[in-house]
Structures are given as C-alpha cells and as structure tokens.
Design a protein around this motif. Structure first.
Motif, short mmCIF file in Angstrom:
data_model
loop_
_atom_site.label_atom_id
_atom_site.label_comp_id
_atom_site.label_asym_id
_atom_site.label_seq_id
_atom_site.Cartn_x
_atom_site.Cartn_y
_atom_site.Cartn_z
N UNK A 1 -63.04 -21.55 -27.71
CA UNK A 1 -63.76 -21.66 -28.98
C UNK A 1 -63.96 -23.12 -29.36
N UNK A 2 -62.92 -23.93 -29.26
CA UNK A 2 -63.03 -25.35 -29.62
C UNK A 2 -64.03 -26.07 -28.72
N UNK A 3 -64.05 -25.74 -27.45
CA UNK A 3 -65.00 -26.38 -26.54
C UNK A 3 -66.43 -26.01 -26.87
N UNK A 4 -66.69 -24.74 -27.09
CA UNK A 4 -68.04 -24.30 -27.43
C UNK A 4 -68.46 -24.85 -28.79
N UNK A 5 -67.56 -24.82 -29.76
CA UNK A 5 -67.87 -25.34 -31.09
C UNK A 5 -68.17 -26.83 -31.03
N UNK A 6 -67.38 -27.59 -30.31
CA UNK A 6 -67.60 -29.03 -30.20
C UNK A 6 -68.91 -29.35 -29.53
N UNK A 7 -69.21 -28.63 -28.46
CA UNK A 7 -70.47 -28.86 -27.75
C UNK A 7 -71.66 -28.48 -28.62
N UNK A 8 -71.59 -27.33 -29.27
CA UNK A 8 -72.71 -26.87 -30.10
C UNK A 8 -72.92 -27.77 -31.31
N UNK A 9 -71.83 -28.20 -31.93
CA UNK A 9 -72.00 -29.05 -33.11
C UNK A 9 -72.59 -30.40 -32.73
N UNK A 10 -72.20 -30.95 -31.62
CA UNK A 10 -72.80 -32.22 -31.18
C UNK A 10 -74.25 -32.02 -30.76
N UNK A 11 -74.54 -30.89 -30.14
CA UNK A 11 -75.89 -30.60 -29.70
C UNK A 11 -76.84 -30.49 -30.88
N UNK A 12 -76.35 -30.03 -32.00
CA UNK A 12 -77.17 -29.87 -33.20
C UNK A 12 -77.14 -31.13 -34.07
N UNK A 13 -75.97 -31.69 -34.29
CA UNK A 13 -75.82 -32.74 -35.30
C UNK A 13 -76.33 -34.10 -34.85
N UNK A 14 -76.17 -34.46 -33.61
CA UNK A 14 -76.62 -35.78 -33.16
C UNK A 14 -78.13 -35.92 -33.30
N UNK B 1 -79.97 -34.27 -35.36
CA UNK B 1 -80.22 -34.21 -36.80
C UNK B 1 -79.96 -35.57 -37.46
N UNK B 2 -78.87 -36.22 -37.09
CA UNK B 2 -78.58 -37.54 -37.64
C UNK B 2 -79.62 -38.56 -37.19
N UNK B 3 -80.09 -38.45 -35.95
CA UNK B 3 -81.15 -39.35 -35.49
C UNK B 3 -82.42 -39.12 -36.29
N UNK C 1 -81.98 -40.68 -39.74
CA UNK C 1 -82.06 -42.14 -39.71
C UNK C 1 -83.51 -42.60 -39.54
N UNK C 2 -84.26 -41.92 -38.69
CA UNK C 2 -85.67 -42.27 -38.53
C UNK C 2 -86.44 -41.99 -39.82
N UNK C 3 -86.04 -40.97 -40.56
CA UNK C 3 -86.63 -40.69 -41.86
C UNK C 3 -86.34 -41.79 -42.86
N UNK C 4 -85.12 -42.33 -42.81
CA UNK C 4 -84.77 -43.45 -43.68
C UNK C 4 -85.64 -44.66 -43.35
N UNK C 5 -85.86 -44.91 -42.07
CA UNK C 5 -86.73 -46.03 -41.68
C UNK C 5 -88.15 -45.82 -42.19
N UNK C 6 -88.68 -44.60 -42.05
CA UNK C 6 -90.04 -44.33 -42.53
C UNK C 6 -90.12 -44.42 -44.04
N UNK D 1 -74.28 -42.40 -44.55
CA UNK D 1 -72.90 -42.70 -44.16
C UNK D 1 -71.94 -41.62 -44.67
N UNK D 2 -72.18 -41.12 -45.88
CA UNK D 2 -71.33 -40.04 -46.39
C UNK D 2 -71.49 -38.76 -45.57
N UNK D 3 -72.72 -38.45 -45.16
CA UNK D 3 -72.94 -37.26 -44.34
C UNK D 3 -72.27 -37.39 -42.97
N UNK D 4 -72.42 -38.54 -42.35
CA UNK D 4 -71.80 -38.75 -41.04
C UNK D 4 -70.28 -38.71 -41.15
N UNK D 5 -69.73 -39.31 -42.20
CA UNK D 5 -68.27 -39.29 -42.35
C UNK D 5 -67.77 -37.89 -42.66
#
Length: 78
Positions: free
Chosen positions: A12-25, A27-29, A32-37, A66-70
């Motif tokens: 469960x931890x492996x699948x959760x970690x992989x899925x959360x990174x697959x979605x969140x990274x 999303x954060x990018x 950030x590009x939205x902040x630039x625009x 920064x608050x969202x990422x933290x």
C-alpha cells in the motif's frame, strides 16, 4: 498472519507513494507555470529574477505555493 499484514502495508505504501508523486509533481509544475503566467513571465532567468520577485502577485502566489508543497511533504512524511 503477521507477515501478510506487513507485506500488505508495504505494498500500500509503495503504490500510494508512486501514485501521489505521479499526480502531485505535474500538478505542482502546472501551478508554478501558472504563477509565472499570472506575473506575466514566460520563464525566469538571472536577469528577470529580481523583477519577478518584486512583483506582489508573485510573492503572494509563491507563498501559497510553498504552503501547498510543504503540506504535501508533511502528509507524505506522516
């Protein structure tokens, strides 16, 4: 019986970690590009970094970002 719970928890931890990174990274990018625009910048270089950081919109947006990422990091640590 106990080993089965350990392996299930590990899976469960492996699948959760992989899925959360697959979605969140991406999303954060995207955020950030939205902040630039939002601050009217296509990209950041050494020459325009100070003008980007002096923009009030960029400062507020980066603080929220920064608050969202933290918060995401805190959830993953817990």
């Amino acid at each position: 019986m106990k080993m089965r719970k350990v392996w299930a928890s590990l899976a469960f931890e492996s699948v959760y970690g992989f899925a959360s990174r697959l979605i969140m990274i991406p999303l954060f990018q995207f955020l950030f590009l939205g902040i630039l625009r939002l601050a009217d910048f296509a990209y950041i270089t050494n020459k325009n970094l100070l003008s980007f950081l002096s923009s009030p919109i960029a400062i507020v947006s980066l603080c929220v970002f920064a608050m969202l990422v933290s918060a995401y990091a805190l959830v993953n640590i817990i």
